[in-house]
Design an enzyme around this catalytic site. Structure first.
Site, PDB file in Angstrom:
ATOM      1  N   LYS A 119      -4.214  42.730  27.655  1.00 23.08           N
ATOM      2  CA  LYS A 119      -5.136  41.703  27.177  1.00 23.08           C
ATOM      3  C   LYS A 119      -5.563  41.932  25.737  1.00 23.08           C
ATOM      4  CE  LYS A 119      -7.049  39.814  31.404  1.00 23.08           C
ATOM      5  NZ  LYS A 119      -8.252  39.454  32.154  1.00 23.08           N
ATOM      6  N   LYS A 127       4.630  37.645  35.273  1.00 22.14           N
ATOM      7  CA  LYS A 127       3.698  37.253  36.326  1.00 22.14           C
ATOM      8  C   LYS A 127       3.216  35.815  36.120  1.00 22.14           C
ATOM      9  CE  LYS A 127      -0.507  38.914  36.237  1.00 22.14           C
ATOM     10  NZ  LYS A 127      -1.754  39.695  36.291  1.00 22.14           N
ATOM     11  N   LYS A 133      -2.821  32.531  34.571  1.00 18.71           N
ATOM     12  CA  LYS A 133      -3.672  31.472  34.034  1.00 18.71           C
ATOM     13  C   LYS A 133      -3.476  31.303  32.547  1.00 18.71           C
ATOM     14  CE  LYS A 133      -7.568  32.454  37.075  1.00 18.71           C
ATOM     15  NZ  LYS A 133      -8.738  33.293  37.250  1.00 18.71           N
TER      16      LYS A 133
END
Ligand code: AMP
Ligand code: TRP
Length: 334
Positions: free
Chosen positions: A113, A196, A199
């Site tokens: 992130k 993956k 969102k």
């Protein structure tokens, strides 16, 4: 030690998708039959990355509506948003003073992130796993149902519990176990079988959102990336075919059968036939949830009421646990 108790959380950021549903939410619904369950919309975690205030409010309600629509029963289980229960933030501070920088440096989710510009990541993003440990341990939860990507955070939660217990010479916090259940613990992107489903993927075609109407689901599945071969006649034949493996795993999870059975059913078939069936199955499973979610989104007062009552019930459980932790530490309190 406390009896079995389930806790899990989901962030109110962006669209909930099929990965969230199969990896987490569906299991949460099923666990209600056998356990005391506490489910949390983790808005404190969401602000580790900047959020627009209106979007955050809307997403918090939307995720809560989705959980209710999927079958979380707010009478039997507890459903609330994290910021309404101040014990999470209080215990997280205590855990900031237990966890070691070296432990946090190993967290792969932070590395992903934060990206290349790590110096610019918020401190909140860095200590995110300590807050997650606080979420779980404020309730002395024994089991945490999550997707595969959260395993490392659960290991850290155990390290924190153990370290707290040994620092204060007590057997206070339980060593929580992850529950990674079902045929689709890691649902991959429809555009790239090595990534993956997420969102935050910029391509909306990479995921099936739980708000997608039926025609959109059908279109996304039709356009999903595949390889040119027909479907294999054994599970071994899925090796090195990540897109086929992902789609067949999704089918198995949605139909609640083994991947073996899916492979037998479609052995030698072209992707076009398989995709038609997958699309019908997805719509069958998801459209009642989507419809109920829409209905609930038109009644924000009801959703807010559920969250408020949930927060009260959650506080009653967390209060004595966090206060006892504070006593162990030596804080004076009235
Ligand atoms: P998040 O969206 O990161 O808040 O995740 C909420 C829950 O969904 C967590 O339990 C995750 O492990 C799970 N989850 C998220 N993405 C996936 C995925 N692609 N496959 C399976 N589970 C997932
Ligand atoms: N980190 C989790 C995720 O990204 C969300 C989360 C926050 C959570 N607190 C939790 C999950 C406690 C389980 C238990 O998916």
């Amino acid at each position: 030690m406390s009896k079995n108790r389930i806790f899990s959380g989901v962030q109110p950021t962006g669209n909930l998708h099929l990965g969230n549903y199969l990896g987490a939410i569906r299991n949460w619904v099923r666990l209600q039959a056998d356990f005391e369950c506490i489910y949390c919309v983790v808005d404190l975690h969401a602000i580790t990355m900047q959020q627009d205030p209106e979007d955050l409010r809307r997403s918090t309600r939307e995720v809560a509506a989705c959980l209710l629509a999927a079958g979380i029963d707010a009478k039997d289980s507890i459903l609330f948003n994290q910021s309404q229960v101040h014990y999470h933030a209080e215990l997280a501070w205590i855990f900031n003073c237990i966890a070691r920088i070296g432990w946090l440096n190993r967290m792969t989710q932070f590395k992903e992130k934060a990206g290349k510009n790590r110096e610019n990541a918020t401190v909140g993003l860095y200590v995110y796993p300590n807050l997650m440990a606080a979420d779980i341990l404020a309730y002395k939860a024994t089991h945490v149902p999550v997707g595969d990507d959260q395993k490392q955070h659960l290991e850290l939660t155990r390290d924190i519990a153990q370290s707290f217990n040994s620092a204060y010479g007590v057997d206070f916090f339980p060593l929580t176990e992850p529950l990674i259940l079902g045929a689709a613990t890691r649902v991959m992107s429809l555009r790239d079988g090595s990534k993956k489903m997420s969102k935050s993927d910029p391509s909306d075609y990479s995921r099936i959102n739980l708000t997608d109407p039926a025609d959109e689901i059908a279109k996304k599945i039709r356009k999903a990336r595949t390889d040119p071969e027909p479907l294999p006649d054994s599970v071994d034949g899925l090796k090195d075919r990540p897109e086929a493996e992902n789609l067949m795993g999704i089918f198995a999870a949605l139909a609640d059968i083994d991947v073996d059975d899916v492979v037998n059913r479609f052995a030698g078939a072209p992707f076009s036939k398989f995709k038609e069936d997958l699309s019908a199955l997805s719509i069958d499973v998801l459209s009642p949830i989507t419809a109920e979610m829409r209905r609930l989104m038109d009644d924000p007062g009801y959703v807010d009421g559920v969250l408020r009552e949930g927060a009260e019930k959650a506080s009653e459980i967390a209060e004595p646990i966090v206060k006892e932790a504070q006593d162990l530490i030596g804080f004076l309190r009235p």
